[in-house]
Write an enzyme that holds these catalytic residues in place. Structure first.
Site, PDB file in Angstrom:
ATOM      1  N   ILE A  46       0.829  -1.202   0.000  1.00  0.00           N
ATOM      2  CA  ILE A  46       0.000   0.000   0.000  1.00  0.00           C
ATOM      3  C   ILE A  46       0.866   1.255   0.000  1.00  0.00           C
ATOM      4  O   ILE A  46       0.652   2.193  -0.791  1.00  0.00           O
ATOM      5  CB  ILE A  46      -0.943   0.015   1.223  1.00  0.00           C
ATOM      6  CG1 ILE A  46      -2.070  -1.000   1.053  1.00  0.00           C
ATOM      7  CG2 ILE A  46      -1.525   1.416   1.448  1.00  0.00           C
ATOM      8  CD1 ILE A  46      -3.130  -0.620   0.049  1.00  0.00           C
ATOM      9  N   VAL A  50       2.472   1.675  -3.443  1.00  0.00           N
ATOM     10  CA  VAL A  50       1.556   2.147  -4.488  1.00  0.00           C
ATOM     11  C   VAL A  50       1.168   3.595  -4.257  1.00  0.00           C
ATOM     12  O   VAL A  50       1.138   4.405  -5.190  1.00  0.00           O
ATOM     13  CB  VAL A  50       0.299   1.250  -4.537  1.00  0.00           C
ATOM     14  CG1 VAL A  50      -0.790   1.891  -5.395  1.00  0.00           C
ATOM     15  CG2 VAL A  50       0.649  -0.126  -5.082  1.00  0.00           C
ATOM     16  N   GLU A  51       0.885   3.946  -3.006  1.00  0.00           N
ATOM     17  CA  GLU A  51       0.339   5.262  -2.709  1.00  0.00           C
ATOM     18  C   GLU A  51       1.361   6.391  -2.794  1.00  0.00           C
ATOM     19  O   GLU A  51       1.044   7.478  -3.297  1.00  0.00           O
ATOM     20  CB  GLU A  51      -0.316   5.257  -1.323  1.00  0.00           C
ATOM     21  CG  GLU A  51      -1.577   4.420  -1.231  1.00  0.00           C
ATOM     22  CD  GLU A  51      -2.699   4.964  -2.096  1.00  0.00           C
ATOM     23  OE1 GLU A  51      -2.677   6.163  -2.426  1.00  0.00           O
ATOM     24  OE2 GLU A  51      -3.592   4.175  -2.456  1.00  0.00           O
ATOM     25  N   SER A  52       2.549   6.179  -2.282  1.00  0.00           N
ATOM     26  CA  SER A  52       3.504   7.301  -2.237  1.00  0.00           C
ATOM     27  C   SER A  52       4.931   6.898  -2.568  1.00  0.00           C
ATOM     28  O   SER A  52       5.857   7.688  -2.378  1.00  0.00           O
ATOM     29  CB  SER A  52       3.490   7.950  -0.844  1.00  0.00           C
ATOM     30  OG  SER A  52       4.043   7.067   0.125  1.00  0.00           O
ATOM     31  N   TYR A  66      -6.865  -1.656  -8.760  1.00  0.00           N
ATOM     32  CA  TYR A  66      -6.025  -1.208  -7.657  1.00  0.00           C
ATOM     33  C   TYR A  66      -5.770  -2.354  -6.680  1.00  0.00           C
ATOM     34  O   TYR A  66      -4.630  -2.610  -6.286  1.00  0.00           O
ATOM     35  CB  TYR A  66      -6.693  -0.049  -6.939  1.00  0.00           C
ATOM     36  CG  TYR A  66      -5.968   0.417  -5.703  1.00  0.00           C
ATOM     37  CD1 TYR A  66      -4.972   1.382  -5.782  1.00  0.00           C
ATOM     38  CD2 TYR A  66      -6.278  -0.105  -4.445  1.00  0.00           C
ATOM     39  CE1 TYR A  66      -4.292   1.809  -4.645  1.00  0.00           C
ATOM     40  CE2 TYR A  66      -5.612   0.314  -3.308  1.00  0.00           C
ATOM     41  CZ  TYR A  66      -4.621   1.269  -3.412  1.00  0.00           C
ATOM     42  OH  TYR A  66      -3.956   1.680  -2.286  1.00  0.00           O
TER      43      TYR A  66
END
Length: 343
Positions: free
Chosen positions: A114, A117-119, A325
């Site tokens: 997570i 993927v996010e940052s 996602y």
């Protein structure tokens, strides 16, 4: 010349009416915050005056990555660089990730994926003013204005609670912030102080981000020691009995016995009770005879057309309401786990 003067007058009158309406909506919003949450009206009005409409944000939200087919979507996230950096992040924060897994049941590799993927592990935290993003989408994007006005309200509450300056915070075009890219409502309800320093800091503290992502999944129903998805094949695809079980809805409306009766097959190493809640997914793999830009070990899984998704897969979609996602997070987590164990 008189028709031209009349036309200009009409245009100016229309523009004045539009601006007056926009100002009225902002004024109503400010009054609502003051009445409902006891904000100082002058404070709210002054902050809102500093918000700017950003056309880039309006363009970006209409072209989300999740609108791409799977064979174009997954190479964005399933890369050697992201896998390697995920392994390094896991190694550095092994103790914190182990504690998060023990306390919530959420596997370390899911938390790591997570954040990847996010940052990209805190590398890309967003370039847009969060205030501008929420103002733009709340007051200039009718399709989802109610949602983003609510998030703007949550943003004001968050900044007051955490002592943030609302005019300086940066995030995504949708107003998501920090290592885990939490929107304001998620920050308020799911962020935790995982290192016990008295601050819930998702903007700069990866330890708080680890605990908060794990807490988010726990609160959304993550089932400990349960799988996420199984690759599947169709016994006789030409009959098409499986087609009725493929839908855009993210809800799990079917049981394994229904899919099995429609010719859906999973590996004999996997066992599912007949009444298990499941969802049949079909991923657009494109041209399978040409390898994609991703080169990690699990390329075969990337090019798997059918999947049987399990309830933990649905939990991942609570973070981002897209099966693409959730699948990218799952496959990235598997690749990071494999790479770390191979060291």
């Amino acid at each position: 010349m008189r028709p031209l003067v009349t036309f200009i007058f009409i245009c100016l009158s229309s523009l004045f009416s539009i601006n007056a309406l926009a100002n009225k909506k902002l004024e109503d919003f400010a009054n609502q915050l003051a009445d409902k949450h006891q904000f100082d009206l002058d404070y709210v009005s002054n902050i809102l005056k500093q918000a700017n409409k950003n056309t880039d944000i309006l363009e970006s939200i209409q072209k989300p990555w999740e609108a791409k087919p799977w064979h174009l979507y997954h190479p964005i996230f399933l890369t050697e660089k992201r896998i390697d950096k995920g392994v390094k992040f896991w190694t550095r924060y092994e103790n914190e990730l182990q504690r998060a897994e023990e306390e919530t049941g959420v596997p370390a590799q899911i938390i790591v994926a997570i954040l990847g993927v996010e940052s990209f592990y805190g590398t890309y935290l967003g370039k847009y003013s969060v205030l501008d993003a929420l103002y733009t989408l709340g007051f200039h994007y009718p399709r989802r204005s109610s949602f983003f006005k609510k998030e703007l309200e949550e943003f004001f509450l968050l900044t007051r609670e955490e002592g943030f300056d609302p005019t300086v915070l940066k995030g995504s075009y949708a107003g998501a912030m920090g290592w885990g890219q939490f929107i304001s409502s998620s920050y308020r309800h799911y962020a935790i102080d995982f290192d016990d320093d008295g601050v819930r800091d998702l903007l700069n503290n990866p330890i708080d981000a680890i605990g908060s992502v794990a807490n988010y999944f726990k609160k959304h129903g993550w089932k400990k020691n349960q799988d996420i998805a199984y690759p599947a094949t169709i016994a006789d695809e030409n009959q098409g009995r499986h087609q009725e079980y493929i839908s855009r809805s993210l809800k799990f409306k079917h049981q394994w016995q229904q899919l099995e009766a429609a010719g859906v097959i999973i590996d004999s190493n996997f066992t599912l009770p007949t009444d298990s809640k499941v969802k049949l997914l079909k991923m657009d793999v494109g041209q399978q005879d040409q390898k994609t830009t991703s080169s990690h070990e699990d390329w075969q899984a990337e090019n798997q057309s059918y999947w049987v998704a399990l309830p933990n897969f649905y939990v991942i979609t609570r973070y981002n309401h897209s099966p693409l996602y959730a699948m990218a997070v799952y496959q990235l987590s598997e690749s990071i786990f494999q790479r770390k164990n191979d060291q």
